[in-house]
Design a protein around this motif. Structure first.
Motif, PDB file in Angstrom:
ATOM      1  N   ILE A   1      65.004 127.931  14.458  1.00 25.31           N
ATOM      2  CA  ILE A   1      65.216 128.109  15.894  1.00 25.31           C
ATOM      3  C   ILE A   1      63.877 128.288  16.605  1.00 25.31           C
ATOM      4  O   ILE A   1      63.630 127.671  17.648  1.00 25.31           O
ATOM      5  CB  ILE A   1      66.165 129.305  16.149  1.00 25.31           C
ATOM      6  N   ILE A   2      62.993 129.089  16.053  1.00 22.00           N
ATOM      7  CA  ILE A   2      61.675 129.297  16.665  1.00 22.00           C
ATOM      8  C   ILE A   2      60.889 127.987  16.702  1.00 22.00           C
ATOM      9  O   ILE A   2      60.278 127.645  17.722  1.00 22.00           O
ATOM     10  CB  ILE A   2      60.902 130.389  15.902  1.00 22.00           C
ATOM     11  N   ILE A   3      60.915 127.237  15.621  1.00 25.08           N
ATOM     12  CA  ILE A   3      60.203 125.957  15.567  1.00 25.08           C
ATOM     13  C   ILE A   3      60.781 124.982  16.590  1.00 25.08           C
ATOM     14  O   ILE A   3      60.039 124.331  17.333  1.00 25.08           O
ATOM     15  CB  ILE A   3      60.260 125.369  14.137  1.00 25.08           C
ATOM     16  N   ASN A   4      62.112 124.885  16.660  1.00 30.35           N
ATOM     17  CA  ASN A   4      62.732 123.956  17.606  1.00 30.35           C
ATOM     18  C   ASN A   4      62.473 124.369  19.057  1.00 30.35           C
ATOM     19  O   ASN A   4      62.277 123.509  19.916  1.00 30.35           O
ATOM     20  CB  ASN A   4      64.225 123.822  17.333  1.00 30.35           C
ATOM     21  N   PHE A   5      62.484 125.674  19.358  1.00 35.23           N
ATOM     22  CA  PHE A   5      62.128 126.121  20.709  1.00 35.23           C
ATOM     23  C   PHE A   5      60.699 125.717  21.047  1.00 35.23           C
ATOM     24  O   PHE A   5      60.413 125.275  22.161  1.00 35.23           O
ATOM     25  CB  PHE A   5      62.286 127.631  20.861  1.00 35.23           C
ATOM     26  N   SER A   6      59.795 125.851  20.095  1.00 34.38           N
ATOM     27  CA  SER A   6      58.408 125.445  20.324  1.00 34.38           C
ATOM     28  C   SER A   6      58.323 123.951  20.588  1.00 34.38           C
ATOM     29  O   SER A   6      57.617 123.515  21.507  1.00 34.38           O
ATOM     30  CB  SER A   6      57.550 125.813  19.112  1.00 34.38           C
ATOM     31  N   PHE A   7      59.045 123.172  19.801  1.00 34.93           N
ATOM     32  CA  PHE A   7      59.062 121.730  20.027  1.00 34.93           C
ATOM     33  C   PHE A   7      59.613 121.393  21.410  1.00 34.93           C
ATOM     34  O   PHE A   7      59.118 120.487  22.080  1.00 34.93           O
ATOM     35  CB  PHE A   7      59.889 121.026  18.953  1.00 34.93           C
ATOM     36  N   LEU A   8      60.643 122.125  21.836  1.00 34.10           N
ATOM     37  CA  LEU A   8      61.222 121.871  23.155  1.00 34.10           C
ATOM     38  C   LEU A   8      60.212 122.114  24.266  1.00 34.10           C
ATOM     39  O   LEU A   8      60.175 121.367  25.248  1.00 34.10           O
ATOM     40  CB  LEU A   8      62.445 122.756  23.380  1.00 34.10           C
TER      41      LEU A   8
ATOM     42  N   PHE B   1      62.766 113.119  27.617  1.00 31.52           N
ATOM     43  CA  PHE B   1      64.072 113.756  27.599  1.00 31.52           C
ATOM     44  C   PHE B   1      65.020 113.209  26.541  1.00 31.52           C
ATOM     45  O   PHE B   1      66.009 113.842  26.227  1.00 31.52           O
ATOM     46  CB  PHE B   1      64.696 113.708  28.992  1.00 31.52           C
ATOM     47  N   SER B   2      64.717 112.057  25.954  1.00 28.78           N
ATOM     48  CA  SER B   2      65.582 111.571  24.874  1.00 28.78           C
ATOM     49  C   SER B   2      65.412 112.441  23.631  1.00 28.78           C
ATOM     50  O   SER B   2      66.395 112.855  23.006  1.00 28.78           O
ATOM     51  CB  SER B   2      65.285 110.106  24.550  1.00 28.78           C
ATOM     52  N   LEU B   3      64.191 112.753  23.283  1.00 27.26           N
ATOM     53  CA  LEU B   3      63.938 113.645  22.149  1.00 27.26           C
ATOM     54  C   LEU B   3      64.327 115.077  22.500  1.00 27.26           C
ATOM     55  O   LEU B   3      64.787 115.831  21.648  1.00 27.26           O
ATOM     56  CB  LEU B   3      62.462 113.569  21.739  1.00 27.26           C
ATOM     57  N   PHE B   4      64.193 115.444  23.764  1.00 32.28           N
ATOM     58  CA  PHE B   4      64.599 116.762  24.239  1.00 32.28           C
ATOM     59  C   PHE B   4      66.082 117.005  23.942  1.00 32.28           C
ATOM     60  O   PHE B   4      66.459 118.078  23.468  1.00 32.28           O
ATOM     61  CB  PHE B   4      64.326 116.858  25.752  1.00 32.28           C
ATOM     62  N   ILE B   5      66.920 116.018  24.193  1.00 29.02           N
ATOM     63  CA  ILE B   5      68.369 116.155  23.958  1.00 29.02           C
ATOM     64  C   ILE B   5      68.666 116.300  22.472  1.00 29.02           C
ATOM     65  O   ILE B   5      69.506 117.108  22.068  1.00 29.02           O
ATOM     66  CB  ILE B   5      69.121 114.954  24.574  1.00 29.02           C
ATOM     67  N   LEU B   6      67.984 115.548  21.629  1.00 32.65           N
ATOM     68  CA  LEU B   6      68.194 115.674  20.183  1.00 32.65           C
ATOM     69  C   LEU B   6      67.818 117.057  19.669  1.00 32.65           C
ATOM     70  O   LEU B   6      68.540 117.663  18.875  1.00 32.65           O
ATOM     71  CB  LEU B   6      67.379 114.611  19.435  1.00 32.65           C
ATOM     72  N   ILE B   7      66.679 117.558  20.124  1.00 31.74           N
ATOM     73  CA  ILE B   7      66.243 118.889  19.681  1.00 31.74           C
ATOM     74  C   ILE B   7      67.193 119.957  20.228  1.00 31.74           C
ATOM     75  O   ILE B   7      67.517 120.916  19.530  1.00 31.74           O
ATOM     76  CB  ILE B   7      64.781 119.146  20.076  1.00 31.74           C
ATOM     77  N   CYS B   8      67.651 119.789  21.471  1.00 32.96           N
ATOM     78  CA  CYS B   8      68.596 120.750  22.050  1.00 32.96           C
ATOM     79  C   CYS B   8      69.890 120.809  21.246  1.00 32.96           C
ATOM     80  O   CYS B   8      70.439 121.894  21.033  1.00 32.96           O
ATOM     81  CB  CYS B   8      68.922 120.379  23.495  1.00 32.96           C
ATOM     82  N   SER B   9      70.376 119.679  20.787  1.00 34.04           N
ATOM     83  CA  SER B   9      71.619 119.686  20.011  1.00 34.04           C
ATOM     84  C   SER B   9      71.426 120.387  18.670  1.00 34.04           C
ATOM     85  O   SER B   9      72.281 121.166  18.235  1.00 34.04           O
ATOM     86  CB  SER B   9      72.148 118.263  19.820  1.00 34.04           C
TER      87      SER B   9
ATOM     88  N   PHE C   1      61.077 115.590  13.843  1.00 26.28           N
ATOM     89  CA  PHE C   1      60.746 115.951  15.224  1.00 26.28           C
ATOM     90  C   PHE C   1      59.240 116.126  15.379  1.00 26.28           C
ATOM     91  O   PHE C   1      58.659 115.676  16.364  1.00 26.28           O
ATOM     92  CB  PHE C   1      61.463 117.236  15.648  1.00 26.28           C
ATOM     93  N   SER C   2      58.617 116.784  14.410  1.00 26.15           N
ATOM     94  CA  SER C   2      57.167 117.003  14.516  1.00 26.15           C
ATOM     95  C   SER C   2      56.412 115.679  14.489  1.00 26.15           C
ATOM     96  O   SER C   2      55.434 115.510  15.208  1.00 26.15           O
ATOM     97  CB  SER C   2      56.678 117.931  13.409  1.00 26.15           C
TER      98      SER C   2
ATOM     99  N   GLU D   1      46.682 116.299  16.347  1.00 31.23           N
ATOM    100  CA  GLU D   1      48.006 115.893  15.895  1.00 31.23           C
ATOM    101  C   GLU D   1      48.414 116.566  14.593  1.00 31.23           C
ATOM    102  O   GLU D   1      49.582 116.540  14.236  1.00 31.23           O
ATOM    103  CB  GLU D   1      48.051 114.377  15.715  1.00 31.23           C
ATOM    104  N   ILE D   2      47.477 117.135  13.880  1.00 28.91           N
ATOM    105  CA  ILE D   2      47.797 117.814  12.625  1.00 28.91           C
ATOM    106  C   ILE D   2      47.833 119.325  12.834  1.00 28.91           C
ATOM    107  O   ILE D   2      48.740 120.002  12.349  1.00 28.91           O
ATOM    108  CB  ILE D   2      46.769 117.438  11.538  1.00 28.91           C
ATOM    109  N   LEU D   3      46.879 119.861  13.574  1.00 28.33           N
ATOM    110  CA  LEU D   3      46.782 121.310  13.748  1.00 28.33           C
ATOM    111  C   LEU D   3      47.989 121.892  14.481  1.00 28.33           C
ATOM    112  O   LEU D   3      48.528 122.919  14.074  1.00 28.33           O
ATOM    113  CB  LEU D   3      45.502 121.665  14.507  1.00 28.33           C
ATOM    114  N   THR D   4      48.439 121.241  15.547  1.00 28.04           N
ATOM    115  CA  THR D   4      49.530 121.796  16.346  1.00 28.04           C
ATOM    116  C   THR D   4      50.827 121.912  15.559  1.00 28.04           C
ATOM    117  O   THR D   4      51.397 123.001  15.502  1.00 28.04           O
ATOM    118  CB  THR D   4      49.720 120.974  17.633  1.00 28.04           C
ATOM    119  N   PRO D   5      51.337 120.843  14.936  1.00 28.37           N
ATOM    120  CA  PRO D   5      52.583 121.035  14.170  1.00 28.37           C
ATOM    121  C   PRO D   5      52.384 121.955  12.971  1.00 28.37           C
ATOM    122  O   PRO D   5      53.297 122.684  12.581  1.00 28.37           O
ATOM    123  CB  PRO D   5      52.995 119.627  13.740  1.00 28.37           C
TER     124      PRO D   5
END
Length: 191
Positions: free
Chosen positions: A24-31, A40-48, A83-84, A103-107
């Protein structure tokens, strides 16, 4: 990357609510990263995925009424790994994520807790002459048990570390506080 993240999340599923909470914490960060880039297409997938995870957390928290098992942790692990890759890979022509510092450090920072725990455990197993996949009780949540922390305290410690690493990743990428507040206000309004 995918196999490593899947195994790291699976190995983190050792106590009630830990793997799903970290997911949940990882997905919130991705959001927050996706929201700042307006994809917003990837936003909807992560939200689900996030919505299903939040519902599952209610039944998986200590004392759990239902267990995630390998199938659940593999499913969530492959989702956050993919997602990452989708979020932080600037080679996609239709996604403009050049603003991310690395691109490597952030995820890696966002998912550092499960990644570093699995690396540490594998190294310790190899040093002792065992296979890296040999089961033992040397994960971070087992170490906190040895230090005498209660179930609630060790979950809170691990969640806090994961949240802190996510905020560091946002700070490095200059995700503004206004962007984070706007994201949470949008979630509250949509609720």
């Amino acid at each position: 990357w995918i196999v490593g993240i899947v195994n790291a999340l699976n190995w983190l599923d050792g106590i009630d609510g830990l793997a799903i909470g970290i997911t949940i914490i990882i997905n919130f960060s991705f959001l927050i990263f996706i929201f700042s880039k307006a994809d917003f297409s990837l936003f909807i997938l992560i939200c689900s995925t996030l919505g299903a995870s939040l519902a599952f957390l209610r039944f998986n928290s200590f004392p759990s009424k239902i267990l995630m098992g390998d199938g659940g942790s593999y499913f969530l692990g492959i989702n956050i790994a993919l997602f990452s890759l989708a979020i932080f890979n600037s080679s996609h022509n239709n996604m403009q994520y050049e603003l991310f510092k690395n691109e490597i450090l952030t995820p890696f920072l966002i998912m550092a807790l499960p990644i570093l725990d699995s690396i540490r455990v594998c190294i310790n197993r190899i040093k002792r002459g065992y296979s890296p996949f040999f089961p033992d009780r040397s994960h971070i949540h087992h170490k906190l048990i040895e230090y005498g922390f209660s179930e609630e305290k060790k979950i809170n410690i691990i969640y806090f570390i994961s949240l802190l690493l996510s905020f560091i990743a946002m700070f490095i990428n200059k995700i503004s506080i206004q962007g984070i507040i706007t994201f949470f206000l949008t979630l509250i309004i949509l609720r």
